[in-house]
Each structure stands twice: as C-alpha cells, then as structure tokens.
Design an enzyme around this catalytic site. Structure first.
Site, PDB file in Angstrom:
ATOM      1  CD  GLU A  20      -3.578  -1.157   0.790  1.00 54.67           C
ATOM      2  OE1 GLU A  20      -3.148  -0.564   0.980  1.00 54.67           O
ATOM      3  OE2 GLU A  20      -4.623  -0.866   0.425  1.00 54.67           O
ATOM      4  CB  CYS A  61      -3.840  -0.095   4.171  1.00 54.52           C
ATOM      5  SG  CYS A  61      -5.363   0.647   3.720  1.00 54.52           S
TER       6      CYS A  61
END
Length: 138
Positions: free
Chosen positions: A70, A99
């Site tokens: 991510e 994230c």
C-alpha cells in the site's frame, strides 16, 4: 483483485507476498508490492531481519527493510504526480495501522482486501475516517 495478486508476484519479501493497486473511475492509477526501497538490497539477498529477530507477524512493522504494498502504491502515484484522492485500494492483504493512516491522509475512499491479521486500531481508524473496508470475496 486478480491484478493485485499478479502484482504480489513481484514481492521480494521472504515472509509474505502482497500486491496493491489504486483504482479510480475504472482506471489503474498505481501499483505496489512489498519490498525494499528502490536501489537497496532485498531481503532475498540479505535475509529477513524480522525472521532473524523472531518478530511475530503484525508486530513492530518498523523493524523491516521493506515497505508495504500500500505504501509503495501511494509513493508511486506521488512520484509520478498522479492524484489518488477518492481512489479505491485493492490489496491482497488487509492494511496494517501504519498503512491505514497513510490511506486516510491520501484520501482513499474504499478498501478491498483478501487476507490479513486482525488490527483493531486500523479497523477503528478506517471506520472513523469513513473508509469502507470490504473483504474480497465478501
């Protein structure tokens, strides 16, 4: 999600292969996979710091040479000047709290994920930010 799985094949992590992509208006904006920063040696070459230190999965994310998929997708979009506000993330793994915070600040609107360990703080923060998360397939 099959594209995210294909991207995961590029991962150089010894413990888990994760792929992610950011999509908006049916167009792929950026992709990412977990691995060491560009130009640095990968865990495949130098070994796994987390494994060598017996760090359990889902803990102490900062003790790792690699970036998460991510994170790399967000970084790739920024590097190439691609706006990602309002985009949807497809990821082979559920985002961790680190994230999740990045996804919130990047303006991601929805997250589809396949697998993942439980991270109650990540779930709480994504929900508070109004980001819908969906396990794929539901």
């Amino acid at each position: 999600m099959s594209i995210a799985e294909m991207v995961a094949n590029r991962s150089t992590c010894l413990r888990r292969h994760v792929g992610a992509l950011l999509v908006k208006e049916k167009r792929i904006l950026a992709t990412g996979y977990n691995g060491a920063p560009a130009g640095l040696r990968h865990c495949e070459e130098v070994g796994c710091l987390r494994e060598d230190s017996s760090i359990p999965s889902g803990m102490r994310h900062e003790l790792c040479r690699g970036l998460h998929a991510e994170q790399n997708a967000i970084i790739q979009a920024a590097y190439h000047g691609i706006p990602i506000g309002g985009a949807t993330l497809y990821c082979t793994n559920k985002p961790c709290v680190i994230c999740s915070k990045m996804l919130i600040n990047a303006g991601i609107s929805k997250v589809f994920h396949k697998e993942g360990y439980e991270d109650p703080l990540a779930d709480e923060m994504l929900a508070e930010a109004g980001i819908q998360t969906v396990r794929f397939p539901p």
